[in-house]
Motif scaffolding. Sequence first.
Motif, PDB file in Angstrom:
ATOM      1  N   GLY A  16       0.820  -1.212   0.000  1.00 16.77           N
ATOM      2  CA  GLY A  16       0.000   0.000   0.000  1.00 16.77           C
ATOM      3  C   GLY A  16       0.842   1.245   0.000  1.00 16.77           C
ATOM      4  O   GLY A  16       0.436   2.292   0.519  1.00 16.77           O
ATOM      5  N   GLY A  17       2.013   1.183  -0.612  1.00 13.28           N
ATOM      6  CA  GLY A  17       2.985   2.262  -0.511  1.00 13.28           C
ATOM      7  C   GLY A  17       2.857   3.348  -1.560  1.00 13.28           C
ATOM      8  O   GLY A  17       3.702   4.240  -1.613  1.00 13.28           O
ATOM      9  N   SER A  18       1.812   3.307  -2.384  1.00 15.49           N
ATOM     10  CA  SER A  18       1.707   4.290  -3.451  1.00 15.49           C
ATOM     11  C   SER A  18       1.098   5.609  -2.992  1.00 15.49           C
ATOM     12  O   SER A  18       1.250   6.630  -3.658  1.00 15.49           O
ATOM     13  N   ARG A  19       0.385   5.604  -1.847  1.00 16.95           N
ATOM     14  CA  ARG A  19      -0.234   6.846  -1.380  1.00 16.95           C
ATOM     15  C   ARG A  19      -0.558   6.749   0.107  1.00 16.95           C
ATOM     16  O   ARG A  19      -0.434   5.695   0.715  1.00 16.95           O
ATOM     17  N   GLY A  20      -0.980   7.878   0.670  1.00 16.33           N
ATOM     18  CA  GLY A  20      -1.443   7.902   2.050  1.00 16.33           C
ATOM     19  C   GLY A  20      -0.362   7.520   3.041  1.00 16.33           C
ATOM     20  O   GLY A  20       0.815   7.875   2.907  1.00 16.33           O
ATOM     21  N   ILE A  21      -0.780   6.791   4.073  1.00 17.88           N
ATOM     22  CA  ILE A  21       0.135   6.373   5.132  1.00 17.88           C
ATOM     23  C   ILE A  21       1.248   5.499   4.578  1.00 17.88           C
ATOM     24  O   ILE A  21       2.412   5.619   4.971  1.00 17.88           O
ATOM     25  N   GLY A  22       0.922   4.604   3.655  1.00 18.57           N
ATOM     26  CA  GLY A  22       1.939   3.725   3.080  1.00 18.57           C
ATOM     27  C   GLY A  22       3.042   4.502   2.385  1.00 18.57           C
ATOM     28  O   GLY A  22       4.231   4.197   2.560  1.00 18.57           O
ATOM     29  N   ARG A  23       2.659   5.499   1.597  1.00 22.90           N
ATOM     30  CA  ARG A  23       3.687   6.291   0.911  1.00 22.90           C
ATOM     31  C   ARG A  23       4.532   7.073   1.916  1.00 22.90           C
ATOM     32  O   ARG A  23       5.765   7.126   1.778  1.00 22.90           O
ATOM     33  N   ALA A  24       3.880   7.672   2.913  1.00 24.46           N
ATOM     34  CA  ALA A  24       4.650   8.411   3.924  1.00 24.46           C
ATOM     35  C   ALA A  24       5.621   7.481   4.642  1.00 24.46           C
ATOM     36  O   ALA A  24       6.767   7.864   4.935  1.00 24.46           O
ATOM     37  N   ALA A  25       5.184   6.246   4.916  1.00 24.96           N
ATOM     38  CA  ALA A  25       6.074   5.284   5.576  1.00 24.96           C
ATOM     39  C   ALA A  25       7.239   4.917   4.671  1.00 24.96           C
ATOM     40  O   ALA A  25       8.387   4.815   5.126  1.00 24.96           O
ATOM     41  N   ALA A  26       6.958   4.708   3.376  1.00 26.40           N
ATOM     42  CA  ALA A  26       8.033   4.370   2.433  1.00 26.40           C
ATOM     43  C   ALA A  26       9.056   5.489   2.353  1.00 26.40           C
ATOM     44  O   ALA A  26      10.277   5.248   2.380  1.00 26.40           O
ATOM     45  N   GLU A  27       8.585   6.726   2.271  1.00 25.68           N
ATOM     46  CA  GLU A  27       9.504   7.857   2.169  1.00 25.68           C
ATOM     47  C   GLU A  27      10.295   8.052   3.458  1.00 25.68           C
ATOM     48  O   GLU A  27      11.480   8.376   3.420  1.00 25.68           O
ATOM     49  N   VAL A  92       6.329  -3.515   6.158  1.00 24.81           N
ATOM     50  CA  VAL A  92       5.264  -2.625   6.635  1.00 24.81           C
ATOM     51  C   VAL A  92       4.028  -2.932   5.806  1.00 24.81           C
ATOM     52  O   VAL A  92       3.982  -2.642   4.606  1.00 24.81           O
ATOM     53  N   HIS A  93       3.043  -3.532   6.449  1.00 25.45           N
ATOM     54  CA  HIS A  93       1.852  -3.947   5.712  1.00 25.45           C
ATOM     55  C   HIS A  93       0.749  -2.907   5.920  1.00 25.45           C
ATOM     56  O   HIS A  93      -0.076  -3.000   6.824  1.00 25.45           O
ATOM     57  N   ALA A  94       0.760  -1.887   5.036  1.00 22.89           N
ATOM     58  CA  ALA A  94      -0.180  -0.770   5.153  1.00 22.89           C
ATOM     59  C   ALA A  94      -1.363  -0.888   4.208  1.00 22.89           C
ATOM     60  O   ALA A  94      -2.288  -0.070   4.278  1.00 22.89           O
ATOM     61  N   ALA A  95      -1.361  -1.865   3.319  1.00 24.65           N
ATOM     62  CA  ALA A  95      -2.462  -2.009   2.362  1.00 24.65           C
ATOM     63  C   ALA A  95      -3.756  -2.351   3.083  1.00 24.65           C
ATOM     64  O   ALA A  95      -3.765  -3.174   4.008  1.00 24.65           O
ATOM     65  N   GLY A  96      -4.840  -1.711   2.682  1.00 26.55           N
ATOM     66  CA  GLY A  96      -6.129  -2.007   3.300  1.00 26.55           C
ATOM     67  C   GLY A  96      -7.250  -1.291   2.584  1.00 26.55           C
ATOM     68  O   GLY A  96      -7.028  -0.325   1.843  1.00 26.55           O
ATOM     69  N   VAL A  97      -8.469  -1.777   2.792  1.00 26.53           N
ATOM     70  CA  VAL A  97      -9.650  -1.123   2.231  1.00 26.53           C
ATOM     71  C   VAL A  97     -10.661  -0.906   3.348  1.00 26.53           C
ATOM     72  O   VAL A  97     -10.683  -1.639   4.342  1.00 26.53           O
ATOM     73  N   MET A  98     -11.522   0.120   3.171  1.00 25.00           N
ATOM     74  CA  MET A  98     -12.517   0.439   4.183  1.00 25.00           C
ATOM     75  C   MET A  98     -13.801   0.889   3.517  1.00 25.00           C
ATOM     76  O   MET A  98     -13.795   1.796   2.683  1.00 25.00           O
ATOM     77  N   LYS A  99     -14.903   0.258   3.868  1.00 25.13           N
ATOM     78  CA  LYS A  99     -16.238   0.684   3.468  1.00 25.13           C
ATOM     79  C   LYS A  99     -17.091   0.770   4.723  1.00 25.13           C
ATOM     80  O   LYS A  99     -17.116  -0.168   5.523  1.00 25.13           O
ATOM     81  N   LEU A 100     -17.785   1.882   4.881  1.00 28.43           N
ATOM     82  CA  LEU A 100     -18.533   2.134   6.106  1.00 28.43           C
ATOM     83  C   LEU A 100     -20.030   2.028   5.874  1.00 28.43           C
ATOM     84  O   LEU A 100     -20.550   2.528   4.870  1.00 28.43           O
ATOM     85  N   ALA A 101     -20.701   1.407   6.816  1.00 24.52           N
ATOM     86  CA  ALA A 101     -22.159   1.309   6.802  1.00 24.52           C
ATOM     87  C   ALA A 101     -22.595   0.673   8.112  1.00 24.52           C
ATOM     88  O   ALA A 101     -21.837  -0.109   8.702  1.00 24.52           O
ATOM     89  N   PRO A 102     -23.800   0.974   8.600  1.00 24.61           N
ATOM     90  CA  PRO A 102     -24.308   0.225   9.748  1.00 24.61           C
ATOM     91  C   PRO A 102     -24.353  -1.261   9.421  1.00 24.61           C
ATOM     92  O   PRO A 102     -24.543  -1.649   8.259  1.00 24.61           O
ATOM     93  N   LEU A 103     -24.175  -2.070  10.429  1.00 23.79           N
ATOM     94  CA  LEU A 103     -24.155  -3.517  10.202  1.00 23.79           C
ATOM     95  C   LEU A 103     -25.383  -3.985   9.436  1.00 23.79           C
ATOM     96  O   LEU A 103     -25.285  -4.792   8.508  1.00 23.79           O
ATOM     97  N   VAL A 104     -26.554  -3.460   9.778  1.00 22.49           N
ATOM     98  CA  VAL A 104     -27.789  -3.921   9.159  1.00 22.49           C
ATOM     99  C   VAL A 104     -27.836  -3.605   7.663  1.00 22.49           C
ATOM    100  O   VAL A 104     -28.535  -4.279   6.905  1.00 22.49           O
ATOM    101  N   ASP A 105     -27.087  -2.586   7.241  1.00 23.06           N
ATOM    102  CA  ASP A 105     -27.086  -2.173   5.834  1.00 23.06           C
ATOM    103  C   ASP A 105     -25.836  -2.597   5.074  1.00 23.06           C
ATOM    104  O   ASP A 105     -25.694  -2.275   3.892  1.00 23.06           O
ATOM    105  N   THR A 106     -24.926  -3.281   5.731  1.00 24.22           N
ATOM    106  CA  THR A 106     -23.646  -3.625   5.091  1.00 24.22           C
ATOM    107  C   THR A 106     -23.845  -4.621   3.961  1.00 24.22           C
ATOM    108  O   THR A 106     -24.479  -5.675   4.132  1.00 24.22           O
ATOM    109  N   ASP A 107     -23.302  -4.276   2.797  1.00 16.64           N
ATOM    110  CA  ASP A 107     -23.322  -5.185   1.656  1.00 16.64           C
ATOM    111  C   ASP A 107     -22.319  -6.311   1.920  1.00 16.64           C
ATOM    112  O   ASP A 107     -21.145  -6.055   2.210  1.00 16.64           O
ATOM    113  N   LEU A 108     -22.775  -7.543   1.815  1.00 11.91           N
ATOM    114  CA  LEU A 108     -21.903  -8.669   2.153  1.00 11.91           C
ATOM    115  C   LEU A 108     -20.760  -8.831   1.156  1.00 11.91           C
ATOM    116  O   LEU A 108     -19.703  -9.360   1.510  1.00 11.91           O
ATOM    117  N   GLY A 109     -20.959  -8.346  -0.048  1.00  6.38           N
ATOM    118  CA  GLY A 109     -19.844  -8.349  -0.995  1.00  6.38           C
ATOM    119  C   GLY A 109     -18.728  -7.428  -0.543  1.00  6.38           C
ATOM    120  O   GLY A 109     -17.536  -7.756  -0.670  1.00  6.38           O
TER     121      GLY A 109
END
Length: 248
Positions: A16-27, A92-109
């Motif tokens: 996840g080093g191309s942007r965000g926290i990962g890039r800052a860590a790489a630099e 440094v394993h910074a790669a990750g994804v995040m999608k937010l929603a209440p549990l009742v509305d969370t898409d299982l995909g």
Amino acid sequence: MSEQTTPERRVAIVTGGSRGIGRAAAERLASDGFAVVINYAENRTEAQTAVAAIGTAGGQAIAFGADVADETAVSDLFDLAEETYGGVDVVVHAAGVMKLAPLVDTDLGELDRMHRTNVRGTFVVDQQAARRLRSGGAIINFSSSVLGLALPGYSAYAATKGAVEAITLILARELRGRDITVNAVAPGPTATALFLDGKDQETVDRMARMNPLERLGTPEDIAEAVSFLAGPARWVNGQVLRANGGIV
């Protein structure tokens, strides 16, 4: 053409080093003297920009695209690091994804996608790191301070980060006798595209005020914690470092 380094130079892989926290860590690690292999999933142009920035600053870096949940691709990532720089000392394993929603509305995909990247990805990357890191090395995973805050809408994401913390603490004990530390960094609200996406300004301002310093973290703040765990913090092992400005 392969690059070669002196034997003294340590080598880091940053997912996840191309942007965000990962890039800052790489630099930051490059400025600390590491040769860096920047892993990216899709952002090849941004990864090459990060490599160029490190080179301009006098460091050494290369980029490699790999899905962190694909064990063959991750093995190839480690192969490249070893072939180019002679070995791997820090992951440094910074790669990750995040999608937010209440549990009742969370898409299982979306739940499955987060699980694949955040949980399986951590397992796959850590498995290769445990097999290949040189003595004196460090594995640094990424959790999130939201795990302790229990904020509504974060159930699926926080669940994946709970798994990351479990993997981290157990792997630290499984590597007994190897002189390899395993820790996790758990950022609080940090001004990255991942955090800001989909949030209105009122929400961002409210979350910035949650800690006593009353601001969002920056990628550089988190990179400082990574640098500590990658370098001088040899007596810190099997821990989760909550880099969040003091959120309780």
